[in-house]
Design a protein around this motif. Structure first.
Motif, short mmCIF file in Angstrom:
data_model
loop_
_atom_site.label_atom_id
_atom_site.label_comp_id
_atom_site.label_asym_id
_atom_site.label_seq_id
_atom_site.Cartn_x
_atom_site.Cartn_y
_atom_site.Cartn_z
N SER A 21 93.13 -4.84 90.33
CA SER A 21 92.12 -4.68 91.35
C SER A 21 92.05 -5.97 92.14
CB SER A 21 90.76 -4.40 90.72
OG SER A 21 90.78 -3.17 90.05
N SER A 22 92.07 -5.84 93.45
CA SER A 22 91.95 -7.04 94.26
C SER A 22 90.92 -6.79 95.35
CB SER A 22 93.30 -7.43 94.86
OG SER A 22 93.78 -6.39 95.69
N ALA A 23 90.40 -7.86 95.84
CA ALA A 23 89.37 -7.77 96.87
C ALA A 23 89.95 -7.20 98.15
CB ALA A 23 88.77 -9.15 97.11
N ILE A 24 89.11 -6.47 98.85
CA ILE A 24 89.48 -5.91 100.14
C ILE A 24 89.64 -7.05 101.14
CG2 ILE A 24 88.61 -4.51 102.07
CD1 ILE A 24 87.33 -2.71 99.98
N ASP A 25 90.63 -6.94 102.00
CA ASP A 25 90.85 -7.93 103.04
C ASP A 25 89.64 -7.98 103.97
OD1 ASP A 25 93.41 -8.38 102.05
OD2 ASP A 25 94.36 -7.03 103.49
N ASP A 26 89.33 -9.17 104.43
CA ASP A 26 88.21 -9.36 105.34
C ASP A 26 88.41 -8.50 106.59
OD1 ASP A 26 85.81 -10.43 106.15
OD2 ASP A 26 86.74 -12.16 107.10
N PHE A 27 87.33 -7.96 107.09
CA PHE A 27 87.38 -7.18 108.33
C PHE A 27 86.07 -7.33 109.08
CE2 PHE A 27 85.67 -4.16 105.21
CZ PHE A 27 84.56 -3.65 105.88
N SER A 28 86.09 -7.03 110.36
CA SER A 28 84.89 -6.94 111.18
C SER A 28 85.15 -5.87 112.23
CB SER A 28 84.57 -8.28 111.84
OG SER A 28 83.38 -8.15 112.60
N TYR A 29 84.47 -4.74 112.09
CA TYR A 29 84.64 -3.60 112.98
C TYR A 29 83.30 -3.23 113.58
CZ TYR A 29 89.08 -3.31 110.42
OH TYR A 29 90.30 -3.59 109.84
N THR A 30 83.25 -2.13 114.31
CA THR A 30 82.04 -1.68 114.99
C THR A 30 81.61 -0.35 114.40
OG1 THR A 30 82.78 -2.78 117.01
CG2 THR A 30 81.04 -1.14 117.25
N ASP A 31 80.31 -0.21 114.10
CA ASP A 31 79.85 1.05 113.54
C ASP A 31 79.31 1.98 114.61
OD1 ASP A 31 77.18 0.32 114.07
OD2 ASP A 31 76.63 0.10 111.96
N GLN A 32 78.78 3.13 114.17
CA GLN A 32 78.33 4.17 115.08
C GLN A 32 77.12 3.74 115.91
OE1 GLN A 32 77.83 4.23 111.80
NE2 GLN A 32 75.82 5.09 111.30
N LYS A 130 96.54 1.32 103.61
CA LYS A 130 97.63 1.17 102.64
C LYS A 130 97.43 -0.08 101.77
CE LYS A 130 101.68 -0.29 104.14
NZ LYS A 130 102.13 -1.55 103.62
N ASP A 131 97.13 -1.19 102.41
CA ASP A 131 97.02 -2.46 101.69
C ASP A 131 95.79 -2.55 100.79
OD1 ASP A 131 99.32 -3.22 102.99
OD2 ASP A 131 98.32 -4.61 104.37
N ASN A 132 94.68 -1.95 101.20
CA ASN A 132 93.42 -2.14 100.50
C ASN A 132 93.00 -0.97 99.62
OD1 ASN A 132 92.24 -4.82 101.57
ND2 ASN A 132 93.07 -3.78 103.36
N PHE A 133 93.43 0.23 99.99
CA PHE A 133 93.00 1.42 99.26
C PHE A 133 94.18 2.23 98.72
CE2 PHE A 133 89.56 0.34 102.14
CZ PHE A 133 88.45 0.42 101.31
#
Length: 187
Positions: A21-32, A130-133
């Motif tokens: 198990s590894s940490a999810i890569d950092d991200f910053s997206y926009t929500d609804q 692919k990379d995170n999930f």
């Protein structure tokens, strides 16, 4: 000597499996809501993640309905310290407004806990999935649909995927509730 070697081998296997198990890569997206949501914003709270898109004519509406039902069960059990995060796999079509209209079609008990994310390219979300999930995302060359996995993923307070479940057909609601409760109580 043989006993020590076997013990060492078992310890090594356990250590390596824990590293799976590894940490999810950092991200910053926009929500609804048009608001930025970064991995850092989710830290400290467990969350359920999935991949959907608003133009989907097969699995996404039932998956979103299933997540809404899970939220009803969580609320009925008094669990409130969690988030639900859905990454759009069709980010060109899925603007914040489109995502907000999509979510409004479902009877979600508390939409403040939901973040339907967009603000990236489809290639970026395919790589991220692919990379995170360990999930896949790709366009269907025969239609306007996007092929993607149907799992729900439980992410802990540190941003590590700790479990995954069928999100479409045989959703293990009790397992999800118990696993989420365990994370909340453990933290």
């Amino acid at each position: 000597m043989r006993f020590i070697s076997l013990s060492a081998l078992i310890s090594l296997v356990l250590l390596l499996s824990a590293c799976g198990s590894s940490a999810i890569d950092d991200f910053s997206y926009t929500d609804q809501r048009g608001e930025p949501v970064a991995l850092e914003d989710l830290k400290g709270t467990p969350w359920l993640a999935t991949f959907v898109f608003t133009n989907c004519n097969t699995v996404c509406p039932p998956m979103t309905f299933n997540l809404s039902g899970i939220q009803e069960e969580l609320e009925a059990d008094g669990l409130s310290d969690y988030k639900i995060v859905a990454f759009s796999v069709d980010p060109i079509v899925d603007t914040p407004e489109t995502l907000q209209n999509y979510l409004a079609q479902f009877s979600v008990p508390d939409d403040s806990k939901w973040h339907l994310l967009t603000g990236y390219t489809q290639d970026e979300i395919a790589e991220f999935a692919k990379d995170n999930f360990k999930s896949f995302v790709r366009n269907d060359p025969e239609s306007d649909q996007v092929i993607h996995g149907t799992n729900f993923y439980l992410v802990d307070q540190e941003g590590v995927v700790v479990n995954n479940y069928d999100g479409y057909d045989s959703v293990p609601v009790e397992d999800i509730k118990n696993d989420l409760r365990g994370l909340i109580e453990e933290y």
